[in-house]
Write a protein that holds these residues in place. Structure first.
Motif, short mmCIF file in Angstrom:
data_model
loop_
_atom_site.label_atom_id
_atom_site.label_comp_id
_atom_site.label_asym_id
_atom_site.label_seq_id
_atom_site.Cartn_x
_atom_site.Cartn_y
_atom_site.Cartn_z
N ASP A 231 -0.35 -3.48 -13.29
CA ASP A 231 -0.39 -2.78 -13.49
C ASP A 231 -1.54 -0.95 -13.20
OD1 ASP A 231 -4.33 -2.55 -13.28
OD2 ASP A 231 -4.70 -2.75 -11.30
N ALA A 232 -0.77 -0.86 -11.52
CA ALA A 232 -0.61 -0.10 -11.06
C ALA A 232 0.23 0.96 -12.47
CB ALA A 232 0.87 0.27 -10.07
N MET A 233 1.20 0.67 -12.84
CA MET A 233 1.64 1.73 -13.84
C MET A 233 1.14 1.63 -14.86
SD MET A 233 5.24 2.05 -13.07
CE MET A 233 5.39 2.68 -13.96
N GLN B 138 -7.69 -5.19 -0.24
CA GLN B 138 -6.55 -6.83 0.00
C GLN B 138 -5.44 -6.95 -1.12
OE1 GLN B 138 -6.42 -9.85 1.23
NE2 GLN B 138 -8.88 -9.44 2.08
N GLY B 139 -5.56 -5.82 -2.14
CA GLY B 139 -3.81 -5.17 -2.79
C GLY B 139 -3.94 -4.30 -2.89
N GLY C 201 2.11 -0.37 -1.12
CA GLY C 201 1.39 -0.71 -0.05
C GLY C 201 0.70 -2.06 -0.67
N ARG C 202 0.76 -3.41 -0.17
CA ARG C 202 0.00 -4.51 -0.75
C ARG C 202 0.19 -4.58 -2.22
NH1 ARG C 202 -3.00 -1.40 2.46
NH2 ARG C 202 -4.20 -0.70 0.97
N VAL C 203 1.18 -4.31 -2.46
CA VAL C 203 2.16 -4.98 -3.48
C VAL C 203 2.25 -6.11 -3.93
CG1 VAL C 203 2.85 -4.52 -6.29
CG2 VAL C 203 2.47 -2.35 -4.72
N HIS C 204 1.56 -7.47 -4.10
CA HIS C 204 2.12 -8.78 -3.84
C HIS C 204 2.22 -9.41 -5.02
CE1 HIS C 204 -0.08 -8.48 0.58
NE2 HIS C 204 1.13 -7.90 -0.01
N THR C 205 2.34 -8.94 -5.99
CA THR C 205 2.39 -9.70 -7.49
C THR C 205 2.81 -9.11 -8.73
OG1 THR C 205 0.06 -9.65 -8.62
CG2 THR C 205 0.64 -10.92 -6.54
#
Length: 225
Positions: free
Chosen positions: A193-195, A161-162, A183-187
């Motif tokens: 969180d990715a960082m 989803q994300g 890709g699908r980083v929507h918020t």
């Protein structure tokens, strides 16, 4: 590490793209979208199409990652050496291309494509990957940056989803080149969180620059209560 990559370390890259036939699918509009993103804090822009790339490079002072989507083949993101050279000639600081292990339309390997591009221009290469195996192979092929861009789109991994956080963790742990989450980083929370998982930088496109999709999210929330 190159000065271009140092400017992107720990920062946000905004993807300014629109699909063919959409109201915003005009290079001048994408240029203005890029200017607005830079004003908001984007450290880099990702752009599709030769005219878009050239205009955005001329209008901004940030690194531009360029690509050329073309053809009906499963490999369509800067699919051939010819496409990669054209993207570099348009002024892109980083050339993004399909970094999967799938056959390329011109029959060249990824390594041959990267080597051929480097013979032509002094540019960095971002490999858009769909799995850890893609990322490791792209690293061996000479890519400077590894993206999670194609996670969920090649059949190797389920579409999450994300962002595919499992793949992010795998690539950060196993790869020596910078990992860019796309890709699908929507918020903002997903970007943070990715960082926190060790991403070198994060690319956000749809959630910032694609109003048709954003409108659809709100439309669905309002009408499907």
């Amino acid at each position: 590490m190159s000065p271009v990559l140092e400017r992107l370390r720990g920062r946000l890259i905004v993807s300014c793209q629109a699909y063919p036939g959409e109201p915003l699918r005009v290079p001048e509009i994408m240029e203005r979208m890029a200017l607005a993103a830079v004003e908001g804090g984007a450290a880099g822009i990702r752009a599709q199409g030769l005219e878009d790339i050239a205009r955005i490079v001329a209008a901004t002072d940030v690194p531009v990652t360029g690509l050329w989507k073309d053809g009906e083949d499963p490999v369509f993101i800067t699919p051939t050496l010819e496409h990669a050279i054209a993207v570099a000639d348009a002024g892109a600081h980083i050339v993004a291309l399909d970094g999967t292990r799938r056959p390329r339309p011109d029959g060249r390997t990824l390594a041959q494509t990267i080597a051929g591009l480097r013979e032509h221009a002094d540019v960095l290469v971002m490999a858009d990957c769909g799995s850890l195996e893609d990322a490791l192979a792209a690293e061996d092929a000479g890519a400077d940056v590894l993206g999670t861009t194609l996670a969920g789109y090649t059949g190797e991994r389920a579409r999450t989803q994300g962002p595919d956080v499992e793949l992010i963790d795998q690539m950060v742990a196993r790869c020596s080149r910078p990992v860019v989450v796309e890709g699908r980083v929507h918020t903002p929370a997903q970007a943070a969180d990715a960082m926190g998982r060790g991403a070198f930088a994060v690319v956000v496109g749809t959630a910032i620059t694609h109003p048709t999709t954003i409108t659809g999210w709100f439309h669905q929330a309002v009408t499907e209560r």
